[in-house]
Design an enzyme around this catalytic site. Structure first.
Site, PDB file in Angstrom:
ATOM      1  N   SER A 186       0.889  -1.369   0.022  1.00  0.00           N
ATOM      2  CA  SER A 186       0.019   0.049   0.108  1.00  0.00           C
ATOM      3  C   SER A 186       0.816   1.225  -0.035  1.00  0.00           C
ATOM      4  CB  SER A 186      -0.890   0.000   1.470  1.00  0.00           C
ATOM      5  OG  SER A 186      -1.409   1.185   1.271  1.00  0.00           O
ATOM      6  N   HIS A 193      -1.350  -1.365  -4.082  1.00  0.00           N
ATOM      7  CA  HIS A 193      -2.652  -1.031  -3.625  1.00  0.00           C
ATOM      8  C   HIS A 193      -2.648   0.812  -3.389  1.00  0.00           C
ATOM      9  CE1 HIS A 193      -5.943  -2.060  -1.004  1.00  0.00           C
ATOM     10  NE2 HIS A 193      -5.375  -1.178  -0.136  1.00  0.00           N
ATOM     11  N   ASP A 230      -4.883   3.619  -1.926  1.00  0.00           N
ATOM     12  CA  ASP A 230      -6.080   3.681  -0.897  1.00  0.00           C
ATOM     13  C   ASP A 230      -6.495   5.365  -1.199  1.00  0.00           C
ATOM     14  OD1 ASP A 230      -5.907   1.513   0.819  1.00  0.00           O
ATOM     15  OD2 ASP A 230      -4.114   2.318   1.308  1.00  0.00           O
ATOM     16  N   MET A 290      -9.337   7.996  -0.092  1.00  0.00           N
ATOM     17  CA  MET A 290     -10.136   8.196   1.016  1.00  0.00           C
ATOM     18  C   MET A 290     -10.778   9.419   0.857  1.00  0.00           C
ATOM     19  SD  MET A 290      -7.608   6.928   4.275  1.00  0.00           S
ATOM     20  CE  MET A 290      -6.822   5.384   4.031  1.00  0.00           C
ATOM     21  N   HIS A 316      -8.551   0.878  -3.659  1.00  0.00           N
ATOM     22  CA  HIS A 316      -9.250   0.572  -2.511  1.00  0.00           C
ATOM     23  C   HIS A 316     -10.115   1.815  -2.147  1.00  0.00           C
ATOM     24  CE1 HIS A 316      -9.446  -0.553   2.057  1.00  0.00           C
ATOM     25  NE2 HIS A 316     -10.692  -0.457   1.555  1.00  0.00           N
ATOM     26  N   MET A 373     -12.216   4.005  -0.430  1.00  0.00           N
ATOM     27  CA  MET A 373     -12.848   4.166   1.206  1.00  0.00           C
ATOM     28  C   MET A 373     -13.618   5.569   0.975  1.00  0.00           C
ATOM     29  SD  MET A 373      -9.976   3.003   3.113  1.00  0.00           S
ATOM     30  CE  MET A 373      -8.601   2.939   1.682  1.00  0.00           C
ATOM     31  N   MET A 430     -11.329  -6.217   5.568  1.00  0.00           N
ATOM     32  CA  MET A 430     -10.593  -5.275   6.308  1.00  0.00           C
ATOM     33  C   MET A 430     -10.139  -6.052   7.678  1.00  0.00           C
ATOM     34  SD  MET A 430      -9.975  -2.447   4.505  1.00  0.00           S
ATOM     35  CE  MET A 430      -8.832  -1.866   5.687  1.00  0.00           C
ATOM     36  N   ASP A 444      -6.060  -6.645   4.241  1.00  0.00           N
ATOM     37  CA  ASP A 444      -5.662  -5.139   4.649  1.00  0.00           C
ATOM     38  C   ASP A 444      -5.890  -4.652   5.813  1.00  0.00           C
ATOM     39  OD1 ASP A 444      -4.809  -2.635   3.827  1.00  0.00           O
ATOM     40  OD2 ASP A 444      -6.447  -2.027   2.846  1.00  0.00           O
TER      41      ASP A 444
HETATM   42  C1  DX5 Z   1      -5.897   1.462   5.669  1.00  0.00           C
HETATM   43  C2  DX5 Z   1      -5.831   1.253   4.405  1.00  0.00           C
HETATM   44  C3  DX5 Z   1      -4.667   0.205   3.988  1.00  0.00           C
HETATM   45  C4  DX5 Z   1      -3.206   0.634   4.820  1.00  0.00           C
HETATM   46  C5  DX5 Z   1      -2.478  -0.555   5.474  1.00  0.00           C
HETATM   47  O1  DX5 Z   1      -7.349   2.079   5.799  1.00  0.00           O
HETATM   48  O2  DX5 Z   1      -7.022   0.593   3.795  1.00  0.00           O
HETATM   49  O3  DX5 Z   1      -4.272  -0.123   2.734  1.00  0.00           O
HETATM   50  O4  DX5 Z   1      -2.246   1.300   4.136  1.00  0.00           O
HETATM   51  O5  DX5 Z   1      -1.573   0.073   6.248  1.00  0.00           O
HETATM   52  P1  DX5 Z   1      -0.937  -1.194   7.360  1.00  0.00           P
HETATM   53  O6  DX5 Z   1      -0.345  -2.282   6.289  1.00  0.00           O
HETATM   54  O7  DX5 Z   1       0.243  -0.400   7.749  1.00  0.00           O
HETATM   55  O8  DX5 Z   1      -1.821  -1.483   8.153  1.00  0.00           O
HETATM   56 ZN    ZN Z   2      -6.244  -0.289   1.720  1.00  0.00          ZN
END
Ligand code: DX5
Ligand code: ZN
Length: 229
Positions: free
Chosen positions: A9, A32, A34, A36, A65, A67, A136, A174
């Site tokens: 990620s 990956h 993210d 948000m 991903h 969110m 998750m 994740d």
């Molecule tokens: C959190 C993200 C993850 C995050 C994971 O909401 O969806 O992808 O980057 O980070 P680690 O591996 O540090 O928990």
């Molecule tokens: Zn993620």
């Protein structure tokens, strides 16, 4: 040894040097990303134009991903960028089956994510509509949190349902994935592992990816355990 995919990620990468950071994970199976929106989760990252440039800047497949709220509207816009997979949250979709079909018809693998407190049971009948189910293993929003063991029964339930129906469904986990926790997730039936801090916090992200893949691969192999959710 079962094949296990590692998706670093970039949330834990240096956002000012994304191109260089992408070059540090060449051995990964995908990157990956993210997204948000500060509504679905209490954090804000990046959106369509930046994801487009990331996709143009790497040979790696992009695993987005999302969110974000209003997934029905936004997720297909990401699929139109030519990303390998687009994952929306079940909690943010009004019509998840229609949305999964929209993603596939735009050429992306269809992914659906569940927050830790969301049961997979109401969604078992729609698993054939998905290519990827993201369970998750922390509350979404931030990297660096601790893996929630309470999600293991859900991973087992999903892996068992997919195997029973002979589905080609990736079970992604994740959050809090490290050399210590990846074994438990793999034993429960996860096949795709997202890791942020465990990869970008390491001196050599490439070596971290290889070590995670090795550890997950040797922990997998067996059939998923009986469901207990
Ligand atoms: C959190 C993200 C993850 C995050 C994971 O909401 O969806 O992808 O980057 O980070 P680690 O591996 O540090 O928990
Ligand atoms: Zn993620």
């Amino acid at each position: 040894m079962a094949h296990c995919a590692i998706h670093p990620s970039i949330l834990s990468a240096d956002f000012v040097n994304l191109e260089r950071e992408l070059g540090r994970i060449r051995g990964a199976d995908a990157v990956h990303v993210d997204v948000m929106d500060n509504h679905f989760v209490p954090n804000l990252t990046l959106g369509l134009p930046v994801v487009k440039r990331i996709a143009e800047s790497t040979q790696l497949p992009i695993d987005a991903h999302l969110m974000i709220e209003d997934a029905d509207h936004w997720a297909p816009r990401y699929a139109e960028l030519g990303l390998a997979s687009v994952t929306f949250h079940a909690e943010a979709a009004r019509a998840p089956i229609k949305l999964a079909r929209d993603l596939r018809s735009n050429g992306a693998k269809a992914g659906m994510a569940l927050r830790p407190a969301t049961s997979v049971l109401p969604y078992l009948d729609m698993l054939p509509e998905l290519d990827l189910l993201l369970i998750m293993t922390v509350e979404p929003g931030f990297g660096g949190q601790s893996f929630l063991d309470l999600t293991l029964p859900k991973i087992r339930t999903a892996a068992r349902a997919a195997a029973d129906a002979d589905l080609d469904l990736a079970i992604q986990v994740d959050g809090g994935i490290s050399l210590e926790t990846i074994e438990r997730a793999a034993e429960a039936g996860a096949t795709v592992f997202v890791a942020g801090s465990a990869v970008y916090g390491a001196e050599s992200p490439e070596d971290a990816v290889a070590a995670l893949r090795r550890t997950a691969g040797s922990a997998a192999g067996g059939t998923p355990r009986t469901s207990s959710e």
